[in-house]
Design a protein around this motif. Structure first.
Motif, short mmCIF file in Angstrom:
data_model
loop_
_atom_site.label_atom_id
_atom_site.label_comp_id
_atom_site.label_asym_id
_atom_site.label_seq_id
_atom_site.Cartn_x
_atom_site.Cartn_y
_atom_site.Cartn_z
N GLY A 32 0.70 -1.24 -0.01
CA GLY A 32 0.07 -0.01 -0.05
C GLY A 32 0.73 1.16 0.01
N ALA A 33 2.02 1.14 0.50
CA ALA A 33 3.00 2.43 0.23
C ALA A 33 3.05 2.81 -1.08
CB ALA A 33 4.53 1.95 1.06
N ALA A 34 2.97 1.91 -2.07
CA ALA A 34 3.39 2.38 -3.43
C ALA A 34 2.31 2.17 -4.57
CB ALA A 34 4.22 1.35 -3.87
N LEU A 35 1.04 1.38 -3.87
CA LEU A 35 -0.13 1.16 -4.63
C LEU A 35 -1.23 2.32 -4.38
CD1 LEU A 35 -0.30 -2.52 -4.67
CD2 LEU A 35 0.93 -1.06 -6.23
N GLY A 36 -1.98 2.90 -5.34
CA GLY A 36 -2.99 3.76 -5.18
C GLY A 36 -3.67 4.06 -6.57
N PRO A 37 -5.02 4.01 -6.63
CA PRO A 37 -5.76 4.10 -7.91
C PRO A 37 -5.49 5.44 -8.34
CG PRO A 37 -7.35 4.51 -6.09
CD PRO A 37 -5.99 4.07 -5.42
N LEU A 38 -5.83 5.60 -9.64
CA LEU A 38 -5.94 7.03 -10.64
C LEU A 38 -7.35 7.08 -10.75
CD1 LEU A 38 -2.88 6.01 -11.16
CD2 LEU A 38 -2.92 7.74 -12.85
N ASP A 39 -8.09 7.68 -9.99
CA ASP A 39 -9.55 7.80 -10.21
C ASP A 39 -10.19 9.19 -9.74
OD1 ASP A 39 -9.23 7.74 -7.54
OD2 ASP A 39 -10.41 5.78 -7.12
N ARG A 40 -9.24 10.16 -9.54
CA ARG A 40 -9.88 11.44 -9.36
C ARG A 40 -9.40 12.43 -10.41
NH1 ARG A 40 -9.14 13.64 -3.81
NH2 ARG A 40 -10.19 15.19 -4.96
N ALA A 41 -10.24 13.11 -10.99
CA ALA A 41 -10.06 13.79 -12.33
C ALA A 41 -9.59 15.36 -11.54
CB ALA A 41 -11.13 14.10 -13.09
N PRO A 42 -8.86 16.21 -12.08
CA PRO A 42 -8.08 16.10 -13.17
C PRO A 42 -6.90 15.18 -13.26
CG PRO A 42 -7.49 18.27 -12.37
CD PRO A 42 -8.54 17.51 -11.56
N PHE A 43 -6.59 14.76 -14.42
CA PHE A 43 -5.24 13.95 -14.56
C PHE A 43 -4.00 14.81 -14.96
CE2 PHE A 43 -9.07 11.37 -14.73
CZ PHE A 43 -8.61 10.38 -13.94
N PHE A 44 -2.73 14.33 -14.62
CA PHE A 44 -1.64 15.09 -14.81
C PHE A 44 -0.81 14.27 -15.47
CE2 PHE A 44 -3.80 17.00 -11.27
CZ PHE A 44 -3.87 18.26 -11.56
N ALA A 45 0.18 14.96 -16.30
CA ALA A 45 1.56 14.04 -16.99
C ALA A 45 2.79 15.07 -17.02
CB ALA A 45 1.12 13.60 -17.90
N VAL A 46 3.78 14.37 -16.67
CA VAL A 46 5.18 15.02 -16.86
C VAL A 46 6.03 14.03 -17.45
CG1 VAL A 46 7.32 15.93 -15.73
CG2 VAL A 46 4.89 16.46 -14.81
N GLU A 47 6.71 14.42 -18.63
CA GLU A 47 7.59 13.58 -19.35
C GLU A 47 8.95 13.20 -18.56
OE1 GLU A 47 8.62 14.79 -23.41
OE2 GLU A 47 9.79 13.17 -23.53
N ILE A 48 9.28 12.15 -18.85
CA ILE A 48 10.27 11.57 -17.89
C ILE A 48 11.40 11.17 -18.74
CG2 ILE A 48 11.23 9.85 -16.34
CD1 ILE A 48 9.16 11.61 -15.17
#
Ligand SMILES: Cc1cc2nc3c(=O)[nH]c(=O)nc-3n(C[C@H](O)[C@H](O)[C@H](O)COP(=O)(O)OP(=O)(O)OC[C@H]3O[C@@H](n4cnc5c(N)ncnc54)[C@H](O)[C@@H]3O)c2cc1C
Length: 555
Positions: free
Chosen positions: A455-471
């Motif tokens: 659980g320290a590393a897992l969590g859903p992506l379920d709340r808008a808005p969504f974001f992205a940064v290029e790596i």
């Protein structure tokens, strides 16, 4: 007593300063030359941690470790790249180096309790820490006029803090009390790599060794194959320094496009080290006929470009940020491709993965994608934004995953499918695709309040808005260079020592192969082989007649 040997040390990072101290303490006259206008190299920009298995502080803290465990651990990750005699030399000399500095200099170390090794589940690995040490904060008042001449870190905005003071350095994170921070301000105390360099520099000054800055070594002076001096360029003028030994501690070649293209195993576009590390030591060693080793490797690090007003180098490290719940990484196909929480060095390999049919790097470009839930809980840690505060304008965002996919030019359905699968796995508490969150490393680097489980590393992506940064594919530094024997004496292409030439730190063929043992895994071998090099250069070798390649060539 014989004549004191004259030793020239090139570079003032952890490797160079440690070499200078060791050479002096073994009886040599030492000069230190630094290309930059300030001292400390990337070491001064760093977290200042060192990974030294089987050190005496571990034993005092009741942590069980042994040389055998550590050797088993390193060799289990070798992939054929670690030479056992060099790994053994590192393990034998590491505790000696720590002891010497603790007993004879202002350098102090402390264990960072419970900080696990980076591959702790491998044989001989430590899930409960002990091998990673750091340096307590140090008052720069003690450095006098040299206080201003240590290069400040662009990456740690509050210089008063050590990693030890942050959630990464604590099993049960507690902020440093305000009064303590105020005290550190009054005392000009600095933590992390600043503390390490500050202490090493103080030790040098105590020995009347004042580094010569803006002094770039450009050429070795060779006589009958032996190194007898070095040419230094200072403010456009060159001069020759005669000496009995030269210790290369000039960092890696990550800022040389030519060397990167020639040697690295895959793309590395974004180094985060000091930009004076252009491979000068490598070039000098090649001219002297050195054999090279480990050239393909670097201390890999995912990186993001950021505006220079936010971080002066225009890049920042993407380390623990990836481990937090509610984020994933996807490639241009909108597909996850790795364990996002894996240690930064290991994850570098994911950027070198090729799609042979498309004849393209499968995972470049790629993005970290996160949701509003991430922002609410962790802010925008890439540039230190506080929880709940929206990420800056330059971050790509969209009210839906489909909208985000459009902006990133990837298939909508793929990104939606990826996130849906991720959310299902999170709900089940297991990442069957990439095993994120299973290793002690992932759990430690994730959400500190949920340590001890995935659980320290897992969590859903379920709340808008969504974001992205290029790596981008980056590195803390490269780790290939001249091969050495166990005393850090550079070997020629036929395996014979080049008399008077030593290498330590990122300039040398790293004894670590492609691995990063644990937090402090890069500065440690640099300081250890700096210590070893200094001793041998001064005529007091740590390994008097040990290991292969110790036969002196008859010259
Ligand atoms: C943000 C950050 C955090 C990090 N944290 C850690 C950590 O906690 N633990 C860890 O183990 N690693 C860490 N690293 C990596 C680590 O800092 C480097 O791998 C390490 O400091 C390299 O040490 P070095 O002595 O080999 O080189 P450097 O410290 O880079 O020093 C090399 C010096 O040589 C000088 N030089 C170059 N050419 C010449 C020349 N021709 N003549 C004279 N001088 C020359 C350079 O100017 C430079 O000052 C971190 C890196 C970063 C960026």
């Amino acid at each position: 007593m014989g004549k004191r040997r004259r030793v020239a040390v090139l570079g003032t990072g952890g490797a160079g300063l440690t070499a200078a101290i060791a050479a002096h303490d073994a009886g040599a006259k030492v000069k230190v030359f630094e290309k930059a206008d300030k001292v400390g190299g990337t070491t001064a920009w760093s977290g200042g941690m060192v990974w030294i298995p089987n050190n005496h502080l571990e034993a005092q803290a009741g942590v069980a470790d042994s040389r055998d465990d550590a050797l088993t651990y390193l060799m289990s990750m070798s992939h054929g790249l670690i030479e056992p005699h060099m790994a053994e030399a590192f393990l034998d000399a590491g505790p000696l180096m720590v002891r010497h500095l603790c007993d004879h200099t202002p350098v102090a170390f402390r264990t960072i309790p419970h900080f696990p090794d980076y591959h702790a589940e491998f044989p001989g690995g430590k899930t409960d820490g002990g091998r990673s040490l750091d340096t307590p904060p140090f008052s720069f008042k003690a450095l006098g006029k040299w206080a201003k001449r240590v290069t400040p870190s662009p990456y740690y905005p509050d210089p008063r803090l050590s990693i030890y003071d942050t959630p990464l350095g604590q099993a049960l994170p507690q902020p440093v009390p305000e009064e303590e921070l105020e005290r550190r301000s009054r005392e000009h105390e600095r933590g992390s790599g600043q503390a390490l360099v500050g202490r090493l520099l103080r030790a040098c000054l105590d020995r009347d060794i004042e580094p010569h800055t803006r002094s770039r070594a450009v050429e070795l002076v060779l006589r009958k194959g032996a190194v007898r001096g070095v040419v230094i360029e200072h403010r456009g003028e060159t001069s020759r320094v005669d000496c009995d030994a030269v210790i290369l501690a000039t960092g890696g070649f990550e800022w040389s496009e030519e060397f990167k293209r020639a040697f690295l195993r895959g793309p590395m576009t974004h180094p985060v080290s000091i930009d004076t590390n252009t491979g000068d030591g490598l070039r000098m060693a090649m001219r002297a006929g050195a054999m090279l080793g480990n050239m393909r490797e670097a201390w890999w690090m995912p990186v993001a470009e950021v505006p220079r007003e936010e971080v002066s180098t225009g890049v920042t490290l993407i380390a623990g940020i990836r481990s937090l719940p509610r984020c994933i990484m996807v490639n241009r196909d909108g597909v996850r491709f790795t364990n996002e929480s894996a240690n930064y060095n290991a994850i570098g390999a994911a950027f070198h993965d090729q799609d042979v049919s498309a004849f393209a790097y499968r995972n470049l470009p790629c993005w970290i994608v996160f949701d509003q839930g991430y922002v609410d809980r962790y802010g925008f840690p890439i540039t230190g934004g506080k929880p709940g505060v929206p990420p800056p304008q330059w971050v790509t965002s969209a009210p839906t995953l489909a909208g985000l996919a459009d902006k990133l030019a990837m298939p909508r359905s793929a990104l939606e499918r990826t996130v849906a699968r991720w959310n299902t796995q999170v709900a089940a508490g297991r990442d069957d695709d990439f095993h994120r969150g299973e290793a002690a490393h992932d759990q430690w680097w994730g959400d500190a309040s949920a340590r001890g489980g995935p659980g320290a590393a897992l969590g859903p992506l379920d709340r808008a808005p969504f974001f992205a940064v290029e790596i981008k594919s980056g590195a803390l530094g490269t780790k290939g260079g001249p091969k050495t024997d166990v005393n850090a004496n550079v070997l020629d292409v036929d395996g014979r020592p080049i008399v008077g030439l030593y290498a330590a730190g990122n300039v040398m063929a790293s004894p670590m192969g492609m691995t990063y043992g644990g937090a402090g895994g890069t500065i440690a071998p640099g300081m250890v082989f700096g210590f070893v090099a200094g001793r041998d250069a001064a005529g007091d070798p740590v390994f008097p007649a040990k290991g292969p390649n110790r036969k002196k060539k008859g010259r």
